[in-house]
Design a protein around this motif. Structure first.
Motif, PDB file in Angstrom:
ATOM      1  N   GLU A 106       0.917  -1.144  -0.044  1.00  0.00           N
ATOM      2  CA  GLU A 106      -0.019  -0.118  -0.019  1.00  0.00           C
ATOM      3  C   GLU A 106       0.859   1.109  -0.033  1.00  0.00           C
ATOM      4  O   GLU A 106       1.854   1.509   0.742  1.00  0.00           O
ATOM      5  CB  GLU A 106      -0.933  -0.014   1.351  1.00  0.00           C
ATOM      6  CG  GLU A 106      -1.783   1.249   1.380  1.00  0.00           C
ATOM      7  CD  GLU A 106      -2.724   1.327   0.404  1.00  0.00           C
ATOM      8  OE1 GLU A 106      -3.340   0.339  -0.141  1.00  0.00           O
ATOM      9  OE2 GLU A 106      -3.209   2.476   0.082  1.00  0.00           O
ATOM     10  N   GLY A 107       0.680   1.993  -0.799  1.00  0.00           N
ATOM     11  CA  GLY A 107       1.397   3.465  -0.892  1.00  0.00           C
ATOM     12  C   GLY A 107       2.616   3.461  -1.784  1.00  0.00           C
ATOM     13  O   GLY A 107       3.213   4.236  -1.983  1.00  0.00           O
ATOM     14  N   THR A 108       2.861   2.354  -2.592  1.00  0.00           N
ATOM     15  CA  THR A 108       3.933   2.044  -3.283  1.00  0.00           C
ATOM     16  C   THR A 108       3.913   3.209  -4.464  1.00  0.00           C
ATOM     17  O   THR A 108       4.975   3.749  -4.858  1.00  0.00           O
ATOM     18  CB  THR A 108       4.191   0.684  -3.934  1.00  0.00           C
ATOM     19  OG1 THR A 108       4.198   0.003  -2.805  1.00  0.00           O
ATOM     20  CG2 THR A 108       5.356   0.645  -4.718  1.00  0.00           C
ATOM     21  N   GLN A 109       2.935   3.055  -5.019  1.00  0.00           N
ATOM     22  CA  GLN A 109       2.591   4.050  -6.414  1.00  0.00           C
ATOM     23  C   GLN A 109       2.565   5.462  -6.034  1.00  0.00           C
ATOM     24  O   GLN A 109       3.378   6.353  -6.644  1.00  0.00           O
ATOM     25  CB  GLN A 109       1.317   3.728  -7.156  1.00  0.00           C
ATOM     26  CG  GLN A 109       1.090   2.319  -7.661  1.00  0.00           C
ATOM     27  CD  GLN A 109       2.648   1.811  -8.293  1.00  0.00           C
ATOM     28  OE1 GLN A 109       2.756   2.459  -9.316  1.00  0.00           O
ATOM     29  NE2 GLN A 109       2.820   0.580  -7.894  1.00  0.00           N
ATOM     30  N   ARG A 110       1.904   5.726  -4.986  1.00  0.00           N
ATOM     31  CA  ARG A 110       1.881   7.283  -4.384  1.00  0.00           C
ATOM     32  C   ARG A 110       3.280   7.673  -3.952  1.00  0.00           C
ATOM     33  O   ARG A 110       3.829   8.802  -4.475  1.00  0.00           O
ATOM     34  CB  ARG A 110       1.138   7.086  -3.106  1.00  0.00           C
ATOM     35  CG  ARG A 110       0.641   8.588  -2.875  1.00  0.00           C
ATOM     36  CD  ARG A 110      -0.054   8.773  -1.331  1.00  0.00           C
ATOM     37  NE  ARG A 110       0.031   9.973  -0.874  1.00  0.00           N
ATOM     38  CZ  ARG A 110      -0.551  11.021  -1.408  1.00  0.00           C
ATOM     39  NH1 ARG A 110      -1.594  10.925  -2.137  1.00  0.00           N
ATOM     40  NH2 ARG A 110      -0.375  12.288  -0.624  1.00  0.00           N
ATOM     41  N   GLY A 111       4.115   6.729  -3.353  1.00  0.00           N
ATOM     42  CA  GLY A 111       5.490   7.124  -3.132  1.00  0.00           C
ATOM     43  C   GLY A 111       6.449   7.225  -4.236  1.00  0.00           C
ATOM     44  O   GLY A 111       7.110   8.278  -4.269  1.00  0.00           O
ATOM     45  N   LEU A 112       6.121   6.655  -5.294  1.00  0.00           N
ATOM     46  CA  LEU A 112       7.077   6.650  -6.294  1.00  0.00           C
ATOM     47  C   LEU A 112       6.521   8.071  -7.205  1.00  0.00           C
ATOM     48  O   LEU A 112       7.695   8.648  -7.457  1.00  0.00           O
ATOM     49  CB  LEU A 112       6.580   5.402  -7.641  1.00  0.00           C
ATOM     50  CG  LEU A 112       7.271   4.097  -7.311  1.00  0.00           C
ATOM     51  CD1 LEU A 112       6.571   3.183  -8.293  1.00  0.00           C
ATOM     52  CD2 LEU A 112       8.694   4.223  -7.580  1.00  0.00           C
ATOM     53  N   LEU A 113       5.226   8.337  -7.153  1.00  0.00           N
ATOM     54  CA  LEU A 113       5.032   9.391  -8.018  1.00  0.00           C
ATOM     55  C   LEU A 113       5.443  10.560  -7.119  1.00  0.00           C
ATOM     56  O   LEU A 113       6.001  11.739  -7.643  1.00  0.00           O
ATOM     57  CB  LEU A 113       3.649   9.688  -7.866  1.00  0.00           C
ATOM     58  CG  LEU A 113       2.820  10.840  -8.651  1.00  0.00           C
ATOM     59  CD1 LEU A 113       3.248  10.757 -10.328  1.00  0.00           C
ATOM     60  CD2 LEU A 113       1.361  10.385  -8.861  1.00  0.00           C
ATOM     61  N   GLU A 114       5.278  10.633  -5.660  1.00  0.00           N
ATOM     62  CA  GLU A 114       5.508  11.734  -4.941  1.00  0.00           C
ATOM     63  C   GLU A 114       7.160  12.048  -4.778  1.00  0.00           C
ATOM     64  O   GLU A 114       7.602  13.312  -5.073  1.00  0.00           O
ATOM     65  CB  GLU A 114       5.330  11.423  -3.373  1.00  0.00           C
ATOM     66  CG  GLU A 114       5.077  12.598  -2.427  1.00  0.00           C
ATOM     67  CD  GLU A 114       3.984  12.118  -1.280  1.00  0.00           C
ATOM     68  OE1 GLU A 114       3.211  12.588  -0.626  1.00  0.00           O
ATOM     69  OE2 GLU A 114       4.235  10.935  -0.928  1.00  0.00           O
ATOM     70  N   THR A 115       7.965  10.933  -4.944  1.00  0.00           N
ATOM     71  CA  THR A 115       9.175  11.107  -4.970  1.00  0.00           C
ATOM     72  C   THR A 115       9.890  11.677  -6.367  1.00  0.00           C
ATOM     73  O   THR A 115      10.613  12.504  -6.308  1.00  0.00           O
ATOM     74  CB  THR A 115      10.197   9.670  -4.832  1.00  0.00           C
ATOM     75  OG1 THR A 115       9.581   9.132  -3.618  1.00  0.00           O
ATOM     76  CG2 THR A 115      11.574   9.740  -4.660  1.00  0.00           C
ATOM     77  N   ALA A 116       9.465  11.423  -7.231  1.00  0.00           N
ATOM     78  CA  ALA A 116       9.585  11.749  -8.485  1.00  0.00           C
ATOM     79  C   ALA A 116       9.223  13.291  -8.699  1.00  0.00           C
ATOM     80  O   ALA A 116      10.049  13.944  -9.236  1.00  0.00           O
ATOM     81  CB  ALA A 116       9.093  10.859  -9.716  1.00  0.00           C
ATOM     82  N   LEU A 117       7.989  13.715  -8.212  1.00  0.00           N
ATOM     83  CA  LEU A 117       7.475  14.960  -8.526  1.00  0.00           C
ATOM     84  C   LEU A 117       8.389  15.954  -7.463  1.00  0.00           C
ATOM     85  O   LEU A 117       8.842  17.325  -8.049  1.00  0.00           O
ATOM     86  CB  LEU A 117       6.088  15.089  -8.139  1.00  0.00           C
ATOM     87  CG  LEU A 117       5.213  14.198  -9.076  1.00  0.00           C
ATOM     88  CD1 LEU A 117       3.880  14.485  -8.710  1.00  0.00           C
ATOM     89  CD2 LEU A 117       5.304  14.971 -10.564  1.00  0.00           C
TER      90      LEU A 117
END
Lengths: 472, 472
Positions: A294-305
């Protein structure tokens, strides 16, 4: 068409027919296109229920030389699904062939009749924890047969490809009434020409798609969505490359939105707002899907942004924190066409160029149009990751609606010229139909056009399949 | 062919020609196929360097009615790349057209000439931190043009699709010498028939592929590989569904290996061993790739396999702990053909059926063959996730090699019958060439065969493009 022949057609279609002469009200929704700008005439509307009824109808039409116009949800945008000509055509609606014949969860495939509505397939796949990876605005009316015949796109093409990529097998009735049976859901088959590929995107001019085997995919566990503010389409494209590298290509959607579109939407559409504090020249709506904790995709997006903002590539970003917030962000994108309509007239172009050329095209060709035709204003938005932009030209207060209408041939001519110079496409998503048939004949690659005509003559020698479409 | 015409052909090809009559040693490698079982004859071998030289050659051949046989790396397996017939044909090698014209890192595309060797493209993509997502055993000799013309597959089709899925744009010379220009690397283009789809997999019978625009993908950061021991193909398929769901479809490879293949490999191939402690009836080689924090893919694979063992779906598994260990696992899979050859004769079938039917097919049809033809022994291995298996029949000590050869028509006839009943394909990967032309004519869907002939006549009315291939 005389009554005897009408009766013969009606019988071939299992008794399911509407005669526009005697039932004009029932016939209307088949004969007027979705945009409401074009009404055709037909001698009969048939609603067969099986492939063999379709084949019977086609054989009869071939014998009698009667033109056939296949129709799915009648939600196309280029006039492909209503009859051209003098009203002798028979319209063949596939709407009664709406059976989902199989959802094979283990094989991750579905077998459906052509008249199945896209949303119905979405729901059936979801019941097996799977998804059908193509969606678009008209999902409540568009049918699988129509989506195949137009090789439809939508908002997930970047990740999953257009309709062509979803079709594992196909059944179609060809012009002589022969059934082309390539229906088996094979992931690999190299036994001669892959003729189903020719039917996909042929807009009903080579045959009538009756059934399809489609791929399904595991439903993703998590979706992460963000709206990003940035300075230019070039920055947007760089951001896409970073996101793709960071996620291993898990970007489902990457939609470019200009300042003007946000202004129009927030002005004309209820319950919309710009969630970013400051205004930005350009916006991107980016969405990832995937699995993992849970939160993997959100984490990827947040870090990249965060990294992109740190590096000055993006100015600001907001991530959707809930399903409702995600819908709000998508509403900004999905209501642009509605806001455009509310604002006034726009000359629309559905174009593509190679992805890496898109920033130049949007910026330079857009500026050149505003310079050449004072009072015009560009609104360019859409699928940047696919190299596909809705490249529309509005009038401002300095230009009358009627003056813009008068300029349409000139402006569209200029856009198409620039598209040709860029090696692009004058119809990325919507097809040719009747609306772009003349432009294709004028601007298409001569080698391709000659081969298209040869194929059309070979498979439909009497020209009865959807005449007047694709070919001018 | 008289000397004057030979000179004209040589000039059309930019002076690059080999005359088998005067230079038989130089000609040999073009005229004998990779398996070494078939040698054809040609009046001339041409090696053009540009699309326009190819077009000149084709126009001349059309004028003179001379058959043309295009050839890439000459590593096909069905006899498609060497000439049939009486030796009047001109062989057109694309090997000199080996230029990578563009790697567009931002757009993630490459534009290459048809003669570029697959491995060379892999290396060029890697220099831009990208990858070309198709690989196969013959990557050191297979050319892009040949891979396109046979719609080649390989070990990553499950994740990335076959060659068709990699082609964004195509340039080809058609039978009259017209150039079909669909080379622009467009992700979306719906302007009439997508004729490049017809050239893909046509084995040179409709035209000669000269250039292509191909998609590239971000190179994955991490690869996780495991060998799993389990009891049946049905268990293997269930494991695949679990892995796909757990990883959001990130399984690159999922290869089924039977006990007998492991035995043959470890007996006949140096430096191979079964890394699992106990023997198992079936094995799966599974590979994931992706990004995220170091160890993400390995973690996903480990967790999923531990759960599968816990649930009794798998018996044992080993994960590669290093690049060397990964190579060792792949060596078990990749040397099966070599071990088979060392062991003796096998009747080979390259077949596909719908994925969910594969366990039944492998188990039941395999057992039936061993029952019907005593002394035979099945070895079925390959791409379970694609529904594509190399379904080969060996002789044991109880059956002579010659007896097996005599049984070949019967056994292959039975396999093809079963394939037809299952809606499968008699050539999943390798194409038709000359080897399967008769079987296709006999077993293919009549509607498809009729349409194929119509298309062939339309685009190659004089039948000069690779005659004798695909069509019996």
């Amino acid at each position: 068409m005389d009554d005897r022949l009408k009766e013969e057609f009606r019988a071939a279609a299992g008794g399911q027919a509407i005669d526009p002469a005697s039932s004009p009200a029932d016939a209307e929704r088949y004969l007027t296109d979705w945009r409401g700008t074009k009404t055709g005439a037909a001698s009969l509307i048939l609603r067969p229920g099986t492939t063999s009824e379709v084949a019977d109808v086609v054989r009869l039409a071939a014998r009698e030389g009667v033109p056939l116009v296949p129709q799915g949800g009648n939600s196309g945008l280029v006039g492909g699904s209503v009859p051209e000509g003098d009203g002798t055509a028979v319209l063949l609606s596939l709407e009664r062939m709406n059976e989902i014949q199989l959802v094979d969860a283990e094989g991750a495939t579905a077998r459906v009749q052509a008249g199945v509505i896209l949303q119905t397939l979405h729901e059936a796949a979801a019941e097996s924890q799977l998804m059908f990876p193509l969606s678009l605005g008209a999902k409540g009316s568009a049918t699988i047969g129509g989506l195949i015949s137009t090789n439809a796109g939508g908002t997930q093409v970047l990740r999953y490809g257009a309709m062509r990529a979803q079709v594992l097998g196909l059944e179609a009735v060809l012009a002589g009434g022969n059934v082309l049976n390539q229906l088996a859901p094979l992931r690999k088959d190299n036994t001669g020409y892959d003729l189903k590929q020719l039917l996909i995107g042929a807009e009903g001019t080579l045959g009538i798609v009756t059934r399809a085997s489609l791929r399904l995919l595991p439903a993703p566990a998590e979706t992460a969505t963000a709206l990003v503010g940035l300075s230019s389409p070039a920055a947007a494209l760089q951001l896409l490359a970073r996101l793709q590298a960071a996620t291993g290509g898990q970007v489902d959607s990457f939609e470019l939105i200009p300042r003007i579109a946000v202004d129009l939407v927030t002005a004309h559409v209820d319950n919309t707002r710009d969630p970013l504090a400051a205004g930005h020249a350009w916006y991107v709506l980016a969405e990832l899907t995937g699995t993992g904790a849970e939160g993997t995709q959100r984490g990827l997006l947040e870090t990249a942004l965060a990294a992109a903002i740190e590096d000055g590539l993006a100015a600001d970003a907001v991530l959707a924190g809930s399903g409702r917030e995600r819908e709000e962000l998508w509403r900004l994108r999905e209501t642009i066409a509605e806001a455009e309509r509310a604002d006034g007239l726009a000359i629309k172009h559905d174009i593509s160029v190679p992805v890496s050329d898109m920033p130049r095209f949007v910026t330079e060709v857009g500026a050149e149009i505003e310079r050449r035709w004072p009072g015009t204003s560009m609104i360019a938005f859409g699928h940047l990751g696919d190299g596909n932009i809705h490249f529309n030209v509005r009038s401002t207060d300095a230009l009358d609606r009627d003056d813009l209408i008068a300029l349409r041939p000139e402006i569209t001519g200029f856009v198409y010229e620039q598209i040709a110079a860029a090696g692009g496409s004058i119809s990325a998503e919507h097809g040719i139909g009747t609306l772009k048939a003349e432009a294709l004949a004028r601007l298409g690659d001569p080698g391709k056009l000659a081969a298209m005509r040869a194929v059309k003559r070979a498979l439909d020698p009497h020209g009865i399949m959807n005449p007047g479409k694709v070919f001018a």
